[in-house]
Design an enzyme around this catalytic site. Structure first.
Site, mmCIF file in Angstrom:
data_model
loop_
_atom_site.group_PDB
_atom_site.id
_atom_site.type_symbol
_atom_site.label_atom_id
_atom_site.label_comp_id
_atom_site.label_asym_id
_atom_site.label_seq_id
_atom_site.Cartn_x
_atom_site.Cartn_y
_atom_site.Cartn_z
ATOM 1 N N TYR A 204 0.838 -1.202 0.000
ATOM 2 C CA TYR A 204 0.000 0.000 0.000
ATOM 3 C C TYR A 204 0.875 1.255 0.000
ATOM 4 O O TYR A 204 0.642 2.189 -0.770
ATOM 5 C CB TYR A 204 -0.912 -0.010 1.233
ATOM 6 C CG TYR A 204 -1.691 1.260 1.456
ATOM 7 C CD1 TYR A 204 -2.775 1.597 0.638
ATOM 8 C CD2 TYR A 204 -1.349 2.134 2.482
ATOM 9 C CE1 TYR A 204 -3.482 2.772 0.841
ATOM 10 C CE2 TYR A 204 -2.056 3.307 2.683
ATOM 11 C CZ TYR A 204 -3.117 3.618 1.868
ATOM 12 O OH TYR A 204 -3.818 4.789 2.069
ATOM 13 N N GLU B 182 -11.091 6.397 6.217
ATOM 14 C CA GLU B 182 -10.363 7.160 7.244
ATOM 15 C C GLU B 182 -11.225 7.308 8.495
ATOM 16 O O GLU B 182 -10.714 7.251 9.620
ATOM 17 C CB GLU B 182 -9.942 8.530 6.712
ATOM 18 C CG GLU B 182 -8.894 8.508 5.612
ATOM 19 C CD GLU B 182 -7.516 8.057 6.056
ATOM 20 O OE1 GLU B 182 -7.291 7.900 7.279
ATOM 21 O OE2 GLU B 182 -6.661 7.841 5.172
ATOM 22 N N TRP C 94 -4.385 1.361 10.738
ATOM 23 C CA TRP C 94 -4.699 1.370 9.311
ATOM 24 C C TRP C 94 -4.606 -0.041 8.738
ATOM 25 O O TRP C 94 -5.329 -0.399 7.811
ATOM 26 C CB TRP C 94 -3.776 2.329 8.565
ATOM 27 C CG TRP C 94 -4.088 2.374 7.105
ATOM 28 C CD1 TRP C 94 -3.288 1.968 6.079
ATOM 29 C CD2 TRP C 94 -5.306 2.822 6.484
ATOM 30 N NE1 TRP C 94 -3.927 2.138 4.873
ATOM 31 C CE2 TRP C 94 -5.172 2.661 5.100
ATOM 32 C CE3 TRP C 94 -6.502 3.349 6.991
ATOM 33 C CZ2 TRP C 94 -6.173 2.995 4.199
ATOM 34 C CZ3 TRP C 94 -7.509 3.681 6.090
ATOM 35 C CH2 TRP C 94 -7.339 3.507 4.719
#
Length: 200
Positions: free
Chosen positions: A30, A52, A60
């Site tokens: 990512y 988010e 995350w």
């Protein structure tokens, strides 16, 4: 792997990455291919805002691992489809163990879809968010110098809340700005610095 003086980790492929992207293969991929690259378009920006928001208080890595399930559960983050979700959809999502089952965050995703649709009258979500791009990007030399908010993220959060969005605080919006290339917080000298093509 070893940590460098700037706070990044020198990985086994010889490239330096922040600690959060150094070990997990999914996060590394990512970081190397998505994070900080320009994202535009209503659906794409709406998805990033939702993810988010779901990430708030979590790692995350958790969100990224669940991203395929989120996309399936939220109809690919198609704005008009999610905007039409009902209380029954909320209960369906709350029963889905493959996503983050937080009622307030699920409702926020639906609320934000409706707010996104309403923003079309002002030119659309993507252009609205990108209108808060700063004139200059941070230039951190160490991990400790990477900011978590900015005047622009504060202003963006305030503007979105005024238009009915939820889970769009200044820190969350700064993370969005980093993720979609509006700012470049790669360390100066990093192999990823300037990769978005927006900042040199």
């Amino acid at each position: 792997m070893e940590e460098t003086a700037t706070g990044v980790v020198l990985c086994d492929d010889g490239l330096a990455r922040p600690a959060w992207a150094a070990t997990d293969p999914l996060l590394r991929r990512y970081y190397d291919t998505e994070w900080g690259m320009p994202v535009r378009g209503e659906q794409a920006v709406y998805e990033r805002i939702c993810l988010e928001g779901f990430q708030a208080g979590l790692s995350w890595a958790t969100i990224l691992r669940k991203r395929p399930a989120f996309r399936e559960a939220f109809a690919g983050f198609h704005v008009d489809t999610v905007a039409a979700f009902t209380d029954e959809d909320v209960e369906r999502l709350m029963a889905n163990p493959r996503i983050v089952r937080n009622r307030a965050k699920i409702r926020a995703a639906i609320t934000n879809a409706r707010a996104t649709a309403a923003l079309r009258a002002e030119g659309g979500l993507s252009d609205f968010v990108w209108s808060f791009q700063p004139a200059a990007t941070p230039a951190p030399r160490t991990i400790g110098e990477v900011p978590t908010t900015s005047p622009e993220s504060v202003a963006l959060a305030r503007a979105l809340r005024r238009r009915g969005f939820a889970f769009v605080g200044p820190t969350t919006m700064f993370a969005l700005m980093e993720a979609i290339g509006m700012v470049d917080t790669h360390l100066v000298g990093s192999h990823r610095r300037g990769s978005s093509g927006i900042w040199t």
